[in-house]
Motif scaffolding. Sequence first.
Motif, PDB file in Angstrom:
ATOM      1  N   PHE A   1       4.248 -27.217  -1.454  1.00  6.40           N
ATOM      2  CA  PHE A   1       3.399 -26.613  -0.419  1.00  6.40           C
ATOM      3  C   PHE A   1       3.026 -25.166  -0.713  1.00  6.40           C
ATOM      4  O   PHE A   1       2.084 -24.635  -0.120  1.00  6.40           O
ATOM      5  CB  PHE A   1       4.077 -26.724   0.948  1.00  6.40           C
ATOM      6  N   ARG A   2       3.755 -24.523  -1.644  1.00 11.09           N
ATOM      7  CA  ARG A   2       3.406 -23.160  -2.033  1.00 11.09           C
ATOM      8  C   ARG A   2       2.764 -23.120  -3.422  1.00 11.09           C
ATOM      9  O   ARG A   2       2.691 -22.067  -4.051  1.00 11.09           O
ATOM     10  CB  ARG A   2       4.654 -22.278  -2.009  1.00 11.09           C
ATOM     11  N   HIS A   3       2.293 -24.255  -3.872  1.00 11.30           N
ATOM     12  CA  HIS A   3       1.675 -24.305  -5.193  1.00 11.30           C
ATOM     13  C   HIS A   3       0.395 -23.465  -5.193  1.00 11.30           C
ATOM     14  O   HIS A   3      -0.381 -23.497  -4.221  1.00 11.30           O
ATOM     15  CB  HIS A   3       1.340 -25.751  -5.570  1.00 11.30           C
TER      16      HIS A   3
ATOM     17  N   LEU B   1      -1.381 -32.777   3.921  1.00  8.38           N
ATOM     18  CA  LEU B   1      -0.777 -32.950   5.243  1.00  8.38           C
ATOM     19  C   LEU B   1       0.384 -33.918   5.179  1.00  8.38           C
ATOM     20  O   LEU B   1       0.265 -35.035   4.675  1.00  8.38           O
ATOM     21  CB  LEU B   1      -1.818 -33.493   6.234  1.00  8.38           C
ATOM     22  N   GLU B   2       1.541 -33.485   5.705  1.00  5.07           N
ATOM     23  CA  GLU B   2       2.681 -34.382   5.891  1.00  5.07           C
ATOM     24  C   GLU B   2       2.448 -35.191   7.161  1.00  5.07           C
ATOM     25  O   GLU B   2       2.197 -34.627   8.226  1.00  5.07           O
ATOM     26  CB  GLU B   2       3.979 -33.581   5.991  1.00  5.07           C
ATOM     27  N   ALA B   3       2.599 -36.505   7.059  1.00  3.62           N
ATOM     28  CA  ALA B   3       2.122 -37.405   8.116  1.00  3.62           C
ATOM     29  C   ALA B   3       3.114 -37.634   9.252  1.00  3.62           C
ATOM     30  O   ALA B   3       3.575 -38.763   9.475  1.00  3.62           O
ATOM     31  CB  ALA B   3       1.708 -38.738   7.497  1.00  3.62           C
TER      32      ALA B   3
ATOM     33  N   LEU C   1      -5.449 -39.107  11.569  1.00  2.00           N
ATOM     34  CA  LEU C   1      -6.546 -39.230  10.616  1.00  2.00           C
ATOM     35  C   LEU C   1      -7.745 -38.410  11.067  1.00  2.00           C
ATOM     36  O   LEU C   1      -8.438 -37.801  10.234  1.00  2.00           O
ATOM     37  CB  LEU C   1      -6.935 -40.708  10.454  1.00  2.00           C
ATOM     38  N   GLU C   2      -7.983 -38.369  12.359  1.00  2.00           N
ATOM     39  CA  GLU C   2      -9.089 -37.563  12.894  1.00  2.00           C
ATOM     40  C   GLU C   2      -8.934 -36.099  12.506  1.00  2.00           C
ATOM     41  O   GLU C   2      -9.883 -35.447  12.045  1.00  2.00           O
ATOM     42  CB  GLU C   2      -9.122 -37.700  14.423  1.00  2.00           C
ATOM     43  N   GLU C   3      -7.721 -35.575  12.657  1.00  2.00           N
ATOM     44  CA  GLU C   3      -7.495 -34.163  12.339  1.00  2.00           C
ATOM     45  C   GLU C   3      -7.503 -33.906  10.837  1.00  2.00           C
ATOM     46  O   GLU C   3      -7.936 -32.836  10.392  1.00  2.00           O
ATOM     47  CB  GLU C   3      -6.181 -33.686  12.954  1.00  2.00           C
ATOM     48  N   PHE C   4      -7.053 -34.871  10.057  1.00  2.00           N
ATOM     49  CA  PHE C   4      -7.080 -34.726   8.598  1.00  2.00           C
ATOM     50  C   PHE C   4      -8.526 -34.615   8.104  1.00  2.00           C
ATOM     51  O   PHE C   4      -8.857 -33.731   7.302  1.00  2.00           O
ATOM     52  CB  PHE C   4      -6.380 -35.922   7.957  1.00  2.00           C
TER      53      PHE C   4
ATOM     54  N   ILE D   1      -0.088 -29.545  11.011  1.00  2.00           N
ATOM     55  CA  ILE D   1       1.228 -29.318  10.417  1.00  2.00           C
ATOM     56  C   ILE D   1       0.990 -28.605   9.103  1.00  2.00           C
ATOM     57  O   ILE D   1       0.481 -29.211   8.149  1.00  2.00           O
ATOM     58  CB  ILE D   1       1.971 -30.642  10.183  1.00  2.00           C
ATOM     59  N   ASP D   2       1.311 -27.331   9.043  1.00  2.00           N
ATOM     60  CA  ASP D   2       1.037 -26.585   7.817  1.00  2.00           C
ATOM     61  C   ASP D   2       2.210 -26.700   6.839  1.00  2.00           C
ATOM     62  O   ASP D   2       3.264 -27.264   7.150  1.00  2.00           O
ATOM     63  CB  ASP D   2       0.693 -25.130   8.110  1.00  2.00           C
TER      64      ASP D   2
END
Length: 422
Positions: A133-135, A147-149, A371-374, A388-389
């Motif tokens: 996630f910090r790549h 995004l982690e689901a 899925l809508e938010e993704f 979810i960051d």
Amino acid sequence: MASIYHFTKRVYGSFNPSEVSKSSDAIRFGMLGAANIGPMAFIIPAKTHPDVIVAAVAARDLKKAEAYAKKHGIPVVHKSYQDLLDDPSLDAVYIPLPNGLHYEWALKAIQAGKHVLLEKPSTSNAEEAKSLFRHPLLSQPNAPVLLEAFHFRFHPAWQTFLSTFDSTDIVDASAEQFLPAGFFPDSDIRFNYALSGGTLMDFGTYAISSIRQAFRKEPISIAEASHRPMPKSRDKEIDHAIKAKWNFPNGGVGRIEADLAARGGYRLPWLTKSWPKLALPKLTVQLSEKEVLDPKHKRHTMQRTVVFWNMIGPHLYHRIDIVDKHSIRNIDNGGLIESWSETSYMKVYEWPEKGNGKVGEAWWTTYRHQLEEFINRIKRREGSGVWIDGEDSIKQMEMIDATYLKAGLPLRPTSNYLGSAG
């Protein structure tokens, strides 16, 4: 009768939605793995989204991938995961692989320029989570979306539940999740240490996520953790069931109990202790006692408890119980004079107020809201505001790691790809 009708209509719509026409600039997805969770978590929700096309799939077994594609109407089957990532016609990937493969293939997907919807838990441990996630690729302009689901967090019922209390008032929050013994065989990949299995890495991840969300803060310490090991012939590093307790900054306590092979819990335990346990997932939040302004009494207090039944699958069924316990006490000695409780119930299948990015139907599943938010994030559109960051996902894995260590179990193994990841 009306409630039965609406329940049946909603559940039928969740599993059998009509497919919508696709937009000309729809996001084309590939699936890494022919997983059992795929239809519910991704394929069915994708049918109802005009900006999502499930275009390809790859699996370790080509014949399995071909059968999966035929069954679910997926037009392209790739011979390998890497072949799918190399497909220039694909914009994004959904990754429901075993836990131990999440880090490697999520990172490879990002390196291939694909957006990634990654099944929980995001990685095997916090070290992998930080690397992923910090790549540096994720901080570049027009970076891929990752995004982690944790799908339940996107549902209107969960967000409404959070609005019923102030997190700083929590005295105790307890998440309980049980699956009956026999639901998964002991040979299931969920119980394979090499693939980063364990109850905490499966059902327990939801329990931890829900506790963290309730407090809106990370714990300051872990007070205790214990586990029930697998049968003697199975992995000694695997937790069949786990319990844990954490201390939070406001002085509150968070607890979880998760069991993927639960038994008992009924009356007549001498007879029923070995029966598979059936119980809805439940999150109970108890708040601190508050003074109530009451002109008739000098010492009137109220303590609220909020219970969310089935918080991880609220689209199927849920109920939010709000119980306010009132007490009248003697002002001189504190003795209880009178007490009573007032209870109200909530069920929320749509946003109470639609608009401003909040859309959906009563039959939308948690996965459909997710899925809508993704897609909103990929297309840089206004959404519901739920997200979810990466730092959230890192903190999630840090809490899982701390729990395993406190329970006397090793961390889940780190991928060999970590050292070679650029």
